[in-house]
Design a protein around this motif. Structure first.
Motif, PDB file in Angstrom:
ATOM      1  N   ASP A  72       0.842  -1.198   0.000  1.00  0.00           N
ATOM      2  CA  ASP A  72       0.000   0.000   0.000  1.00  0.00           C
ATOM      3  C   ASP A  72       0.878   1.249   0.000  1.00  0.00           C
ATOM      4  N   PRO A  73       0.827   2.063  -1.043  1.00  0.00           N
ATOM      5  CA  PRO A  73       1.666   3.258  -1.097  1.00  0.00           C
ATOM      6  C   PRO A  73       1.433   4.234   0.052  1.00  0.00           C
ATOM      7  N   ARG A  74       0.234   4.265   0.618  1.00  0.00           N
ATOM      8  CA  ARG A  74      -0.033   5.158   1.759  1.00  0.00           C
ATOM      9  C   ARG A  74       0.739   4.697   2.986  1.00  0.00           C
ATOM     10  N   VAL A  75       0.745   3.400   3.234  1.00  0.00           N
ATOM     11  CA  VAL A  75       1.443   2.848   4.398  1.00  0.00           C
ATOM     12  C   VAL A  75       2.954   2.982   4.229  1.00  0.00           C
ATOM     13  N   VAL A  84      -8.907  -9.682  13.949  1.00  0.00           N
ATOM     14  CA  VAL A  84      -8.392  -9.200  12.670  1.00  0.00           C
ATOM     15  C   VAL A  84      -6.976  -8.671  12.860  1.00  0.00           C
ATOM     16  N   PHE A  85      -6.078  -9.049  11.956  1.00  0.00           N
ATOM     17  CA  PHE A  85      -4.694  -8.573  11.939  1.00  0.00           C
ATOM     18  C   PHE A  85      -4.683  -7.114  11.492  1.00  0.00           C
ATOM     19  N   LEU A  86      -4.037  -6.251  12.286  1.00  0.00           N
ATOM     20  CA  LEU A  86      -3.974  -4.821  11.981  1.00  0.00           C
ATOM     21  C   LEU A  86      -2.621  -4.385  11.441  1.00  0.00           C
ATOM     22  N   GLY A  87      -1.551  -5.112  11.802  1.00  0.00           N
ATOM     23  CA  GLY A  87      -0.192  -4.738  11.433  1.00  0.00           C
ATOM     24  C   GLY A  87       0.770  -5.191  12.505  1.00  0.00           C
ATOM     25  N   TRP A 101       6.101   0.785  14.528  1.00  0.00           N
ATOM     26  CA  TRP A 101       4.752   0.339  14.195  1.00  0.00           C
ATOM     27  C   TRP A 101       4.532   0.458  12.706  1.00  0.00           C
ATOM     28  N   ARG A 102       3.628  -0.358  12.215  1.00  0.00           N
ATOM     29  CA  ARG A 102       3.169  -0.298  10.824  1.00  0.00           C
ATOM     30  C   ARG A 102       1.784  -0.928  10.805  1.00  0.00           C
ATOM     31  N   LEU A 103       0.770  -0.110  10.613  1.00  0.00           N
ATOM     32  CA  LEU A 103      -0.610  -0.586  10.611  1.00  0.00           C
ATOM     33  C   LEU A 103      -1.232  -0.369   9.236  1.00  0.00           C
ATOM     34  N   ALA A 104      -2.143  -1.253   8.871  1.00  0.00           N
ATOM     35  CA  ALA A 104      -2.875  -1.100   7.620  1.00  0.00           C
ATOM     36  C   ALA A 104      -3.641   0.218   7.625  1.00  0.00           C
ATOM     37  N   HIS A 105      -3.724   0.856   6.487  1.00  0.00           N
ATOM     38  CA  HIS A 105      -4.316   2.187   6.366  1.00  0.00           C
ATOM     39  C   HIS A 105      -5.733   2.255   6.940  1.00  0.00           C
ATOM     40  N   GLN A 106      -6.527   1.227   6.748  1.00  0.00           N
ATOM     41  CA  GLN A 106      -7.919   1.285   7.213  1.00  0.00           C
ATOM     42  C   GLN A 106      -8.030   1.341   8.740  1.00  0.00           C
ATOM     43  N   TYR A 107      -6.915   1.124   9.447  1.00  0.00           N
ATOM     44  CA  TYR A 107      -6.948   1.165  10.913  1.00  0.00           C
ATOM     45  C   TYR A 107      -6.291   2.423  11.474  1.00  0.00           C
ATOM     46  N   TYR A 142      -5.115   3.007  17.644  1.00  0.00           N
ATOM     47  CA  TYR A 142      -4.498   1.690  17.799  1.00  0.00           C
ATOM     48  C   TYR A 142      -2.978   1.778  17.964  1.00  0.00           C
ATOM     49  N   ALA A 143      -2.335   2.642  17.189  1.00  0.00           N
ATOM     50  CA  ALA A 143      -0.872   2.754  17.288  1.00  0.00           C
ATOM     51  C   ALA A 143      -0.468   3.213  18.685  1.00  0.00           C
TER      52      ALA A 143
END
Length: 182
Positions: A30-33, A74-77, A98-104, A109-110
């Protein structure tokens, strides 16, 4: 070696499992992440990173843990701690990352997961200091660092893994000590 699991109000920081690899591949593509990393990761690079993270946990009992939502599993990152023995100008040190999926993003959460990891580092590992660093332009991660109570070092540094002239080479360094409230 015992593999630690950290529980927070909403999250579980735990060892990695095979089912984490597919959502981790999507996150790393994901380019945003990955905007403040040198490149997106291929599926094989992503899988190798997940395996390295799990190996560190197996060997030392801690590392970059997989993060899941307790309510949904659900796995978030990932969030956790990583030793940097000699690669950086301020090494040896232990970093939090940290590295979390964009939708989270934007749900706290971070901060929640990183607070649990900081407590583990100070209480269980008896670390005196934990650092965090990122490319200077990464305002979102820098905001997380400040919200965790970390203070910017001010000196900054050029990341040795990035070549001269690379737009992400200049990094900022944040620190938090065991005596600081987490």
């Amino acid at each position: 070696m015992t593999q630690t699991v950290i529980q927070t109000a909403r999250l579980r920081l735990r060892p990695w499992c095979e089912e984490d690899k597919a959502p981790f591949r999507a996150l790393n593509a994901d380019p945003r992440v990955m905007a403040f990393f040198p490149s997106l990761l291929s599926p094989s690079q992503s899988d190798a990173l997940a395996e390295r993270c799990q190996t560190f946990i197996e060997v030392q009992g801690w590392g970059f843990w997989a993060v899941e939502c307790k309510a949904t599993q659900v796995f978030l990152g990932f969030v956790g701690l990583h030793a940097q023995p000699d690669a950086l100008p301020f090494s040896p040190c232990v970093e939090i990352g940290w590295r979390l999926a964009h939708q989270y993003w934007g749900r706290g959460y971070a901060i929640e997961a990183a607070t649990g990891a900081l407590r583990f580092g100070f209480d269980r590992l008896q670390l005196q200091e934990i650092v965090a660093f990122t490319a200077v332009g990464n305002v979102r991660s820098r905001a997380v660092m400040r919200r965790l109570g970390m203070r910017e070092d001010g000196s900054g540094f050029d990341h040795p893994a990035l070549p001269e002239g690379h737009p992400l080479r200049r990094h900022c360094l944040y620190r938090i000590s065991a005596s600081a409230p987490a």
